[in-house]
Design a protein around this motif. Structure first.
Motif, PDB file in Angstrom:
ATOM      1  N   PHE A 105      57.838  41.907  34.668  1.00 13.09           N
ATOM      2  CA  PHE A 105      56.456  42.320  34.468  1.00 13.09           C
ATOM      3  C   PHE A 105      56.262  43.691  35.091  1.00 13.09           C
ATOM      4  O   PHE A 105      56.874  44.014  36.113  1.00 13.09           O
ATOM      5  CB  PHE A 105      55.490  41.329  35.133  1.00 13.09           C
ATOM      6  CG  PHE A 105      55.515  39.971  34.507  1.00 13.09           C
ATOM      7  CD1 PHE A 105      54.609  39.631  33.524  1.00 13.09           C
ATOM      8  CD2 PHE A 105      56.458  39.034  34.888  1.00 13.09           C
ATOM      9  CE1 PHE A 105      54.627  38.381  32.933  1.00 13.09           C
ATOM     10  CE2 PHE A 105      56.501  37.779  34.310  1.00 13.09           C
ATOM     11  CZ  PHE A 105      55.583  37.454  33.329  1.00 13.09           C
ATOM     12  N   VAL A 106      55.425  44.504  34.480  1.00 10.23           N
ATOM     13  CA  VAL A 106      55.037  45.787  35.050  1.00 10.23           C
ATOM     14  C   VAL A 106      53.583  45.653  35.492  1.00 10.23           C
ATOM     15  O   VAL A 106      52.712  45.323  34.696  1.00 10.23           O
ATOM     16  CB  VAL A 106      55.199  46.942  34.042  1.00 10.23           C
ATOM     17  CG1 VAL A 106      54.693  48.247  34.648  1.00 10.23           C
ATOM     18  CG2 VAL A 106      56.655  47.073  33.637  1.00 10.23           C
ATOM     19  N   VAL A 107      53.367  45.879  36.783  1.00 13.09           N
ATOM     20  CA  VAL A 107      52.050  45.707  37.390  1.00 13.09           C
ATOM     21  C   VAL A 107      51.477  47.079  37.716  1.00 13.09           C
ATOM     22  O   VAL A 107      52.113  47.869  38.420  1.00 13.09           O
ATOM     23  CB  VAL A 107      52.173  44.841  38.669  1.00 13.09           C
ATOM     24  CG1 VAL A 107      50.825  44.671  39.334  1.00 13.09           C
ATOM     25  CG2 VAL A 107      52.792  43.490  38.341  1.00 13.09           C
ATOM     26  N   GLY A 108      50.280  47.368  37.195  1.00 11.22           N
ATOM     27  CA  GLY A 108      49.580  48.609  37.498  1.00 11.22           C
ATOM     28  C   GLY A 108      48.683  48.388  38.693  1.00 11.22           C
ATOM     29  O   GLY A 108      47.857  47.460  38.691  1.00 11.22           O
ATOM     30  N   ILE A 109      48.841  49.222  39.710  1.00 11.11           N
ATOM     31  CA  ILE A 109      48.100  49.054  40.964  1.00 11.11           C
ATOM     32  C   ILE A 109      47.307  50.320  41.272  1.00 11.11           C
ATOM     33  O   ILE A 109      47.858  51.426  41.253  1.00 11.11           O
ATOM     34  CB  ILE A 109      49.075  48.760  42.127  1.00 11.11           C
ATOM     35  CG1 ILE A 109      49.844  47.466  41.845  1.00 11.11           C
ATOM     36  CG2 ILE A 109      48.336  48.697  43.457  1.00 11.11           C
ATOM     37  CD1 ILE A 109      51.002  47.213  42.793  1.00 11.11           C
ATOM     38  N   GLU A 110      46.019  50.128  41.555  1.00 12.10           N
ATOM     39  CA  GLU A 110      45.181  51.226  42.041  1.00 12.10           C
ATOM     40  C   GLU A 110      45.331  51.290  43.559  1.00 12.10           C
ATOM     41  O   GLU A 110      45.177  50.281  44.246  1.00 12.10           O
ATOM     42  CB  GLU A 110      43.724  50.978  41.694  1.00 12.10           C
ATOM     43  CG  GLU A 110      42.785  52.006  42.255  1.00 12.10           C
ATOM     44  CD  GLU A 110      41.312  51.668  42.035  1.00 12.10           C
ATOM     45  OE1 GLU A 110      40.504  52.591  42.142  1.00 12.10           O
ATOM     46  OE2 GLU A 110      40.993  50.495  41.774  1.00 12.10           O
ATOM     47  N   ILE A 111      45.640  52.480  44.084  1.00 19.39           N
ATOM     48  CA  ILE A 111      45.765  52.652  45.526  1.00 19.39           C
ATOM     49  C   ILE A 111      44.374  52.785  46.125  1.00 19.39           C
ATOM     50  O   ILE A 111      43.592  53.656  45.734  1.00 19.39           O
ATOM     51  CB  ILE A 111      46.629  53.871  45.886  1.00 19.39           C
ATOM     52  CG1 ILE A 111      48.065  53.662  45.389  1.00 19.39           C
ATOM     53  CG2 ILE A 111      46.611  54.140  47.395  1.00 19.39           C
ATOM     54  CD1 ILE A 111      48.959  54.866  45.544  1.00 19.39           C
ATOM     55  N   ILE A 112      44.065  51.905  47.080  1.00 19.21           N
ATOM     56  CA  ILE A 112      42.787  51.913  47.768  1.00 19.21           C
ATOM     57  C   ILE A 112      42.882  52.648  49.096  1.00 19.21           C
ATOM     58  O   ILE A 112      41.966  53.374  49.496  1.00 19.21           O
ATOM     59  CB  ILE A 112      42.291  50.459  48.024  1.00 19.21           C
ATOM     60  CG1 ILE A 112      42.250  49.653  46.730  1.00 19.21           C
ATOM     61  CG2 ILE A 112      40.966  50.442  48.743  1.00 19.21           C
ATOM     62  CD1 ILE A 112      41.280  50.160  45.698  1.00 19.21           C
ATOM     63  N   ALA A 141      48.720  60.018  42.907  1.00 25.35           N
ATOM     64  CA  ALA A 141      47.821  60.087  44.057  1.00 25.35           C
ATOM     65  C   ALA A 141      46.914  58.873  44.162  1.00 25.35           C
ATOM     66  O   ALA A 141      46.449  58.540  45.248  1.00 25.35           O
ATOM     67  CB  ALA A 141      46.984  61.359  43.987  1.00 25.35           C
ATOM     68  N   ASN A 142      46.663  58.192  43.049  1.00 28.29           N
ATOM     69  CA  ASN A 142      45.733  57.061  43.114  1.00 28.29           C
ATOM     70  C   ASN A 142      46.252  55.771  42.496  1.00 28.29           C
ATOM     71  O   ASN A 142      45.498  54.832  42.323  1.00 28.29           O
ATOM     72  CB  ASN A 142      44.384  57.432  42.487  1.00 28.29           C
ATOM     73  CG  ASN A 142      44.507  57.776  41.028  1.00 28.29           C
ATOM     74  OD1 ASN A 142      45.596  57.952  40.519  1.00 28.29           O
ATOM     75  ND2 ASN A 142      43.379  57.878  40.354  1.00 28.29           N
TER      76      ASN A 142
END
Length: 99
Positions: free
Chosen positions: A89-96, A41-42
């Motif tokens: 690469f593994v990129v962690g993204i916060e959903i805004i 969810a985020n």
């Protein structure tokens, strides 16, 4: 809380879906083909062949393969980028925001 080992507030769905990741840099946006490994969810984790710096603003589009399920377009911020292998690469993204 989900469990002792996972401090996340939301479950992750493993989706392994093709996506388009756009880094919204000041100079010029850069677009990459990527794989969205998982989604919550985020946040999300995306596989890409280039490192992206933490703090970068990004957009991610995941096209739906089912006409009854809409495509997902999200704006987010890169929290981390971890090298897994050569050119991976593994990129962690916060959903805004979801569009």
């Amino acid at each position: 809380m989900i469990g002792h080992d996972d401090q996340r507030s939301y479950y992750r769905m493993m989706i392994n879906a093709e996506c388009i990741l756009v880094v919204n840099s000041v100079e010029a946006p850069q677009q990459f083909n990527a794989i969205c490994r998982d989604l919550s969810a985020n946040g999300m984790a995306v596989e890409i062949n280039q490192e992206i710096e933490a703090g970068e603003d990004v957009s991610v589009k995941i096209n739906s393969t089912n006409i009854q399920i809409p495509s997902l377009t999200a704006k987010g911020k890169v929290l981390r980028s971890r090298k897994e292998a050569d050119n991976l690469f593994v990129v962690g993204i916060e959903i805004i925001d979801l569009a």
